[in-house]
Enzyme design. Structure first.
Site, PDB file in Angstrom:
ATOM      1  N   GLU A  30       0.834  -1.210   0.000  1.00 44.20           N
ATOM      2  CA  GLU A  30       0.000   0.000   0.000  1.00 44.20           C
ATOM      3  C   GLU A  30       0.860   1.249   0.000  1.00 44.20           C
ATOM      4  OE1 GLU A  30      -3.165  -0.055   2.916  1.00 44.20           O
ATOM      5  OE2 GLU A  30      -3.284   2.129   2.931  1.00 44.20           O
ATOM      6  N   LYS A  74      -6.901  -1.310  11.642  1.00 45.91           N
ATOM      7  CA  LYS A  74      -6.297  -1.627  10.335  1.00 45.91           C
ATOM      8  C   LYS A  74      -5.107  -0.691  10.093  1.00 45.91           C
ATOM      9  CE  LYS A  74      -5.859  -1.775   5.654  1.00 45.91           C
ATOM     10  NZ  LYS A  74      -5.088  -0.878   4.797  1.00 45.91           N
ATOM     11  N   ASP A 120       5.238 -14.547  11.227  1.00 48.56           N
ATOM     12  CA  ASP A 120       3.910 -15.046  10.862  1.00 48.56           C
ATOM     13  C   ASP A 120       2.880 -13.934  11.115  1.00 48.56           C
ATOM     14  OD1 ASP A 120       1.435 -16.280  10.819  1.00 48.56           O
ATOM     15  OD2 ASP A 120       2.102 -18.078  11.878  1.00 48.56           O
ATOM     16  N   HIS A 143      -3.033  10.001  -1.095  1.00 48.18           N
ATOM     17  CA  HIS A 143      -3.264   8.788  -1.880  1.00 48.18           C
ATOM     18  C   HIS A 143      -3.398   9.107  -3.359  1.00 48.18           C
ATOM     19  CE1 HIS A 143      -4.710   5.629   1.224  1.00 48.18           C
ATOM     20  NE2 HIS A 143      -3.532   6.131   1.496  1.00 48.18           N
TER      21      HIS A 143
HETATM   22  C1  MEV Z   1      -5.784   2.848   5.365  1.00 43.37           C
HETATM   23  O1  MEV Z   1      -4.965   1.798   4.938  1.00 43.37           O
HETATM   24  C2  MEV Z   1      -5.760   2.980   6.869  1.00 43.37           C
HETATM   25  C3  MEV Z   1      -6.710   4.005   7.473  1.00 43.37           C
HETATM   26  O2  MEV Z   1      -8.025   3.746   7.033  1.00 43.37           O
HETATM   27  C4  MEV Z   1      -6.598   3.896   8.968  1.00 43.37           C
HETATM   28  C5  MEV Z   1      -7.612   4.726   9.728  1.00 43.37           C
HETATM   29  O3  MEV Z   1      -8.687   5.021   9.197  1.00 43.37           O
HETATM   30  O4  MEV Z   1      -7.302   5.054  10.896  1.00 43.37           O
HETATM   31  C6  MEV Z   1      -6.352   5.396   7.008  1.00 43.37           C
END
Ligand code: MEV
Length: 456
Positions: free
Chosen positions: A87, A270, A286, A384
């Site tokens: 990413e 995430k 892992d 992005h």
């Molecule tokens: C994107 O890979 C991760 C985010 O969505 C994390 C978040 O929202 O805190 C930007």
């Protein structure tokens, strides 16, 4: 090039602007790279012969980008952080916020011993409570049998430490689950634990009068926790349109959102795992085990929540904390056989699995801060968009500086499309060609003419 010292080892000024070869030179000035190590980065990262021994039915190897997150200063030590991630903007975001933290705050870590849990499931027991007591009474013998399986681990100061017994009421009736707690030192530990649990099965059946079924490590490794703490002056976030204080308050509000809402907490986490997984992957560990442990830990209260906490501290500083299970090792598995994973560990300069887990926790915390900072200010799409536009430009055939020009033009237009990238690229190349022709013509006019016979 700056002269690297222990205090600025992870400062890599202008790294992003360099060619890959130049970046390797800069890295090599900090961490001596052997020709084999350089080759493992630029040549064949994982030789087919090794890949073929790692898993079954191998048909090739799969490449992923590996980068270095700069600027990390953890517990007073500069750390270069290798990250493997597909990413865009993860590595840049981590590096940028790590720089703010090193300049305006501090990042510290701690951890528990590397104690993993092995589970032995026993079913068909007539009196589970009595069986539980018999197993607890046999603790010394159980630990001895477990430790006989791994003399190397005990020599290293690790080994089985304790036994816990739980009686679970399930739709299939009561069953006993024995937890074997094992200090696995610098290993990830699953192999050692599984071997011990399997070796104990017969003895457990004798003790309990039941039938042993599962004998397996638990990925909810809540006795093997890594922690990181970060504090930063809100002024670090001062930027043309933004007042740092407002950004810091926004981050605390964003955290409150994640605390109150599992839908948000999942995305919050995430973002944390964007950082952690990238280091887990780079070091050949892992990542499914780490992911499983992280999310199970995030739900330990019965409600899924954020892995980090954020508050404004007593001195008005933004303070973040993270705590999560970290079942990662320095020995065994791909960490030792994968040449690039070995190199990643060398780049990190960590001496123990605990230290490795702590660095990962620190990266997760910084990554989370970076995401929230973007989210409460301009949003993540702007950054992005530029990277996405660059990828589109490259796929349309643009290279180097030209890709940046094409990408910037598409972002300005708000139109990021392959066909548009091709058009802009054609114009840029034609303009460049015209410029070259003009310069050549001018040079041919300006340069002294070869003497003609009349001149002589
Ligand atoms: C994107 O890979 C991760 C985010 O969505 C994390 C978040 O929202 O805190 C930007």
């Amino acid at each position: 090039m700056d002269k690297p010292t222990d205090d600025n080892l992870s400062r890599l000024p202008g790294f992003y602007k360099l060619s890959i070869a130049e970046r390797l030179d800069m890295l090599g000035a900090r961490i001596h790279l052997t020709p084999e190590e350089r080759y493992s980065l630029r040549g064949e990262p994982l030789p087919l012969a090794i890949a073929n021994q790692m898993v079954e039915n191998v048909i090739g190897v799969f490449g992923m980008p590996m980068g270095i997150a700069a600027n990390f200063h953890i517990n007073g030590r500069d750390v270069l952080v290798p990250m493997v991630v597909e990413e865009a903007s993860v590595i840049a975001a981590a590096s940028h916020v790590a720089k703010l933290v090193r300049e305006h705050g501090a990042l510290t870590t701690s951890s528990t011993d590397a104690v993993m849990i092995g589970q032995i499931q026993i079913v068909g027991i007539a009196d589970p409570q009595a069986a539980r007591q018999r197993i607890l009474d046999a603790r010394t013998r159980i630990l001895a049998i477990a430790n006989e399986q791994d003399p190397v681990l005990t020599e290293m100061g690790g080994g089985a430490r304790d036994v816990e017994v739980r009686v679970l009421e399930t739709p299939r009736g009561a069953m006993i689950v024995v937890h074997l707690l094992v200090d696995v030192r610098d290993a990830m530990g699953a192999n050692a634990i599984n071997t011990m649990c399997e070796a104990l099965a017969l003895y457990m059946e004798g003790l309990s009068g039941g039938k042993v079924l599962l004998r397996i490590v638990s990925n909810l490794a809540d006795r093997r926790l890594a922690r990181a703490r970060l504090e930063i002056a809100p002024a670090a976030f001062d930027e043309h349109n933004w007042k740092g204080q407002v950004v810091a308050e926004g981050i605390v509000n964003a955290y409150a959102f994640a605390q109150a809402d599992p839908y948000r907490a999942a995305t919050h986490n995430k973002g944390v795992m964007n950082g952690i997984d990238a280091v887990v992957l780079a070091t050949g560990n892992d990542w499914r085990a780490v992911e499983a442990g992280a999310h199970a830990y995030a739900a330990r209260s019965g409600k899924y929540g954020p892995l980090t906490t954020w508050e404004i501290g007593p001195e008005g500083r933004l303070v973040g904390n993270i705590e999560l299970p970290m079942s990662v090792g320095l020995i065994g598995g791909a960490t030792k056989v994968h040449p690039t994973a070995r190199l990643a560990l060398k780049i990190l300069g960590v001496k123990s699995a605990r230290e490795l887990g702590e660095v990962m926790a620190a990266v997760g915390l910084v990554q989370n801060l970076a995401a929230m900072r973007s989210l409460v200010t301009e949003g993540i799409q702007k950054g992005h968009m530029i990277l996405h536009a660059r990828n589109v430009a490259i796929s349309a055939g643009a290279v180097g500086e030209t890709a940046t020009i094409v990408a910037n033009q598409m972002v300005r237009e708000g139109k990021i499309r392959f066909d548009r990238a091709k058009q802009i690229l054609r114009h840029v190349l034609m303009a460049a060609e015209k410029k070259v022709r003009t310069i050549e013509t001018r040079m041919s006019h300006d340069s002294p003419k070869p003497p003609t016979p009349q001149d002589r």
